[in-house]
Design an enzyme around this catalytic site. Structure first.
Site, short mmCIF file in Angstrom:
data_model
loop_
_atom_site.label_atom_id
_atom_site.label_comp_id
_atom_site.label_asym_id
_atom_site.label_seq_id
_atom_site.Cartn_x
_atom_site.Cartn_y
_atom_site.Cartn_z
N ASP A 1 -3.09 -5.49 -2.85
CA ASP A 1 -3.29 -4.19 -2.23
C ASP A 1 -4.74 -4.05 -1.79
OD1 ASP A 1 -0.66 -3.54 -2.79
OD2 ASP A 1 -1.16 -2.55 -4.68
N ARG A 2 -4.98 -3.21 -0.79
CA ARG A 2 -6.33 -3.00 -0.26
C ARG A 2 -7.35 -2.76 -1.38
NH1 ARG A 2 -9.13 -0.33 4.27
NH2 ARG A 2 -7.20 0.17 5.37
#
Length: 317
Positions: free
Chosen positions: A149-150
């Site tokens: 995830d970012r």
């Protein structure tokens, strides 16, 4: 592993001579760059050397320098070129841990997307690594194997061919020998270790959740071990047995201890200014050499901040 440049001259302009190689000079003592050049580079006057600095023809340890008063240190190398030195673009939010003809293993910082979305097209791990491989092989490509995830930092892997990508993805459970994370979660986790098992589904708003019905969705299993805790926070080592989207984030919410900074999954804490999730270890069998490789990314120091000197928390501010 960088590839050797093509030396057969194909595609080169036969009427143009290749540029002369840069001359390198080792630094023996601390002194300013211009003074070093004046004393070291023969056949060039002070004004000529100033012009070469201004035109970007001088580099120190591979990085172009233009400041006359840049302080050199013993052990560095100064290179002087007849032409402007082109620097290799730096990777942003990303560092390469390992590269060979089949794979790239990298360390990603929190805040960098793994791959483009409709809102972010350029600055992604995928885009930067594609540019990186094309510099040594214009036909080179990279292929996503798994994502972070970012706002999750840590170790991730890319393939350099579609064949290797498919081989890794199709045999992921067998290839991966260890995949563990460090998670900073809200609240005091009472049990020293435990396992969370559920069936994950995605809602219409693209949020993952555990279905109350067995067999309804993708099975996900997460093991955790408590490393440290106080009344407000716990630091866990988390090992994945399956790799589903947002698996750890959902499972930590399920046990009543959402990951710090994870507003999407009901966290109320902004203690460290980022998501408290870090991909700590990735160990796998290399798809070509069959060697077991293990990569570890140090835990972010911020994860220990809530435990220093009995620090008070802003968990519920």
């Amino acid at each position: 592993m960088s590839r050797k440049p093509n030396r057969n001259g194909s595609g080169a302009n036969p009427g143009r001579r290749p540029p002369a190689p840069a001359k390198s000079y080792p630094v023996q003592q601390e002194e300013e760059l211009l003074a070093f050049l004046v004393a070291t580079v023969k056949g060039e006057g002070r004004n000529s050397l100033k012009s070469m600095l201004a035109r970007g023809q001088v580099s120190v340890d591979g990085e172009r320098q233009t400041a006359y008063n840049y302080v050199l240190r013993p052990g560095q190398t100064v290179a002087v070129s007849k032409e402007r030195i082109e620097e290799t673009p730096r990777l942003v939010g990303l560092s390469i841990l390992h590269e060979d003809d089949s794979l790239l293993v990298v360390q990603k910082e929190a805040g960098l997307l793994s791959i483009a979305t409709e809102h972010e097209k350029e600055l992604t791990a995928y885009r930067q690594l594609t540019d990186h491989v094309k510099r040594s092989n214009p036909a080179g490509r990279v292929f996503i194997v798994h994502r972070l995830d970012r706002d999750t930092s840590g170790v991730m892997m890319f393939a350099k061919s579609e064949t290797v990508q498919q081989q890794l993805q199709n045999g992921w459970q067998e290839a991966v020998k260890e995949r563990s994370y460090i998670a900073l979660v809200e609240g005091e986790v009472k049990r020293p270790e435990g396992t969370v098992s559920s069936w994950l589904k995605e809602s219409k708003t693209l949020k993952m959740y555990s279905s109350p019905y067995p067999g309804d969705g993708q099975h996900a299993m997460t093991h955790y071990k408590r490393l440290q805790s106080n009344k407000l926070f716990s630091l866990l080592e988390v090992r994945l047995e399956t790799g589903r989207k947002n698996q750890i984030r959902v499972h930590m919410q399920d046990i009543g201890h959402p990951i710090v900074g994870d507003k999407k999954y009901r966290s109320k804490s902004k203690e460290i200014g980022r998501l408290g999730l870090h991909a700590f270890v990735l160990a796998f069998e290399h798809p070509v050499t069959k060697e077991v490789m293990r990569f570890e990314s140090p835990m972010p120091k911020a994860f220990l901040a809530p435990f220093r000197n009995g620090a008070q928390s802003s968990a519920h501010n």
